[in-house]
Design a protein around this motif. Structure first.
Motif, PDB file in Angstrom:
ATOM      1  N   SER A 178      -5.238   0.419  -3.082  1.00 24.50           N
ATOM      2  CA  SER A 178      -4.994   1.240  -4.276  1.00 24.50           C
ATOM      3  C   SER A 178      -4.025   2.384  -4.015  1.00 24.50           C
ATOM      4  N   VAL A 211      -9.794   1.577 -10.090  1.00 23.58           N
ATOM      5  CA  VAL A 211      -9.401   1.728  -8.683  1.00 23.58           C
ATOM      6  C   VAL A 211     -10.192   0.759  -7.804  1.00 23.58           C
ATOM      7  N   LEU A 243      -9.097  -2.999  -7.747  1.00 20.53           N
ATOM      8  CA  LEU A 243      -7.779  -3.371  -7.234  1.00 20.53           C
ATOM      9  C   LEU A 243      -7.835  -4.141  -5.922  1.00 20.53           C
ATOM     10  N   TRP A 260      -1.397   2.598  -6.584  1.00 22.41           N
ATOM     11  CA  TRP A 260      -1.886   3.018  -7.897  1.00 22.41           C
ATOM     12  C   TRP A 260      -1.838   4.536  -8.014  1.00 22.41           C
TER      13      TRP A 260
END
Length: 515
Positions: free
Chosen positions: A297, A275, A278, A300
């Motif tokens: 993120s 994370v 990113l 994600w």
């Protein structure tokens, strides 16, 4: 038995575009593949290549790992030390250009063109399984990630592992549904082989769910499919295994050395590391940075929910294929989330490529509705849903573009640093044939035309006596940064400052007395 597997057991062996009984309507629009080019997919891939040329190529240079892979097949640059975890597949792919020139621009253009072709082939192989509109949207979603754009023109293996995995899963579904589809068997073998050549461990995590499902679903138990799956793994990993015995003393020794380079393979929780990486970090090791840019993120965290949503709403005839893509995506993510102690966004590219399929199914379902009529199927747009999806995608692409800008800017700064240090070394007489050691000697040696030889660390390739012996044969330089000091044997050598761009690290080179 889970619903996707029950659906797989009920599926007819032929492709999902079979004719329906007279007087009945299908439950959902079935994909109708046509011969020839996939125009929408080709358009997405063309935009993908164009975006690389416009946003990534200008001013970019080869990074650390790229210099290692490229030097293996270069016609001018000495080969850098090839550490145990690396595989040579991406070097083979770069060889047609790298053998004749070490120009980063030429390599970038070659790899960008190949990445567009790779994405097209991987998606095109799914056309007998999923509609082209879904595949084109999935391709756009995957190509729109900053990671996919950034690594498209790079000499790095992870994107090609993603293409191979995507192609392999699509061909697997085709092969188990239709025993007459010989092209699917070839595609399955080729896809798994590509993954094995690029990242041997990835080939195992790709084959595991495919083999398990092939054995669990009676209709999918085809000896030819299992044999081709195994053959792909063997062919892809053969070079890596043979090299293990030639250079490392055996497979177990290479695996042990690989684990040491990776920081010790075992049970590690790296989800939070992924994370944090990113926000534009190519490598987060050790990943102790703060999680500052949380907006980078958001996608994600939404990805699992969108993928599950797509797997839930996908029409029955496509359900098992989409679920299998999701299952394989999870399998290929596991080692990078739970077995290593650091992160790099590129590691999960195969997972993102496979999850793009169920996400595309969900977004298409959210934005349209299918109206079934006697003459066929029509799609009606839902204006509000289309607006929400469009706004969400535009915001997502804007964020990805911002992160891509950060990543390319970091690459430019590093490249300028390497080139400036190389120019400084040339000015002090360190020209090929020559040897570099010390901080960042591996990538800087590529720009100077030298050989890199390290005394310790994962690239250890020489001892003190060997390095001193080289000083009697060719120019040698030991590099340090900031207030760093060289090893004891080099402290009496001549110390010279090397020019670097403003804001970059300060370098000094320690040069032995003139011969």
């Amino acid at each position: 038995m889970p619903e996707p597997l029950r659906a797989a057991r009920r599926e007819p062996p032929q492709a999902p575009d079979t004719a329906r009984p007279p007087g009945t309507a299908p439950r959902s629009p079935a994909p109708r593949p046509r011969a020839g080019w996939s125009r929408w997919i080709a358009a997405v891939c063309a935009v993908y290549v164009a975006a690389q040329l416009l946003l990534v190529l200008p001013g970019s240079g080869l990074g650390w790992d790229e210099t290692v892979y490229t030097s293996q097949v270069s016609g001018r640059i000495p080969a850098a030390t090839f550490s145990a975890p690396r595989a040579r597949g991406i070097s083979f792919l770069a060889a047609p250009v790298a053998h004749f020139t070490d120009s980063p621009l030429a390599l970038r253009l070659w790899m960008a063109a190949l990445s567009g072709i790779g994405l097209y082939v991987a998606l095109h192989l799914w056309r007998r399984v999923l509609p082209e509109r879904v595949l084109a949207l999935a391709g756009a979603l995957f190509a729109g990630l900053w990671i996919t754009l950034f690594y498209g023109p790079q000499v790095m293996p992870n994107l090609w592992s993603a293409f191979g995995a995507l192609a392999a899963v699509g061909c697997f579904v085709r092969a188990v549904r239709d025993p007459r589809d010989r092209a699917a068997l070839v595609g399955l073998a080729a896809g798994v082989t590509v993954v094995g050549l690029m990242r041997p461990p990835d080939a195992g995590w790709l084959a595991l769910p495919l083999a398990a499902v092939a054995l669990a679903v009676p209709r999918w138990r085809r000896p030819a499919v299992l044999a081709v799956l195994v053959a792909g793994v063997v062919l892809g990993c053969a070079e890596w295994v043979v090299e293990a015995y030639v250079r490392y003393g055996g497979l177990s020794e290479r695996l042990h050395s690989s684990s040491a380079v990776e920081g010790g393979m075992g049970l590690h929780f790296a989800v939070d590391d992924q994370v944090r990486s990113l926000s534009g970090r190519a490598l987060c090791r050790p990943c102790t940075v703060r999680w500052r840019h949380k907006d980078t993120s958001l996608w994600w965290f939404a990805l699992p929910f969108l993928a599950v949503g797509g797997a839930a709403v996908v029409p029955r005839l496509r359900r098992s294929a989409v679920w299998l893509a999701g299952l394989t995506a999870v399998s290929m993510a596991l080692p990078y989330l739970f077995t290593i102690s650091y992160a790099a966004p590129r590691f999960l590219l195969p997972t993102y490529a496979l999850l793009a399929l169920p996400v595309a199914e969900f977004l298409w379902w959210a934005a349209t509705r299918a109206e079934l009529a006697a003459e066929g199927s029509r799609l009606r747009l839902r204006p509000v849903a289309v607006a929400v999806v469009a706004v969400g995608l535009c915001g997502h692409l804007a964020i990805q573009g911002g992160v891509l800008h950060t990543a390319t800017r970091n690459n430019h700064r590093t490249t300028q640093e390497y080139r400036a240090v190389a120019d400084g070394l040339h000015a002090h007489g360190v020209t090929a044939p020559c040897t570099l050691s010390g901080v960042s000697a591996v990538p800087i040696s590529f720009y100077t035309g030298c050989t890199s030889r390290q005394l310790d660390g994962p690239d250890r390739s020489i001892d003190t006596a060997g390095l001193l012996a080289r000083t009697r044969q060719q120019p040698v330089a030991y590099l340090v940064t900031g207030g760093g000091r060289p090893p004891a044997f080099a402290r009496a050598w001549r110390s010279v400052p090397l020019p670097t761009p403003r804001g970059a690290r300060t370098f000094r080179a320690y040069l032995p007395p003139a011969r």
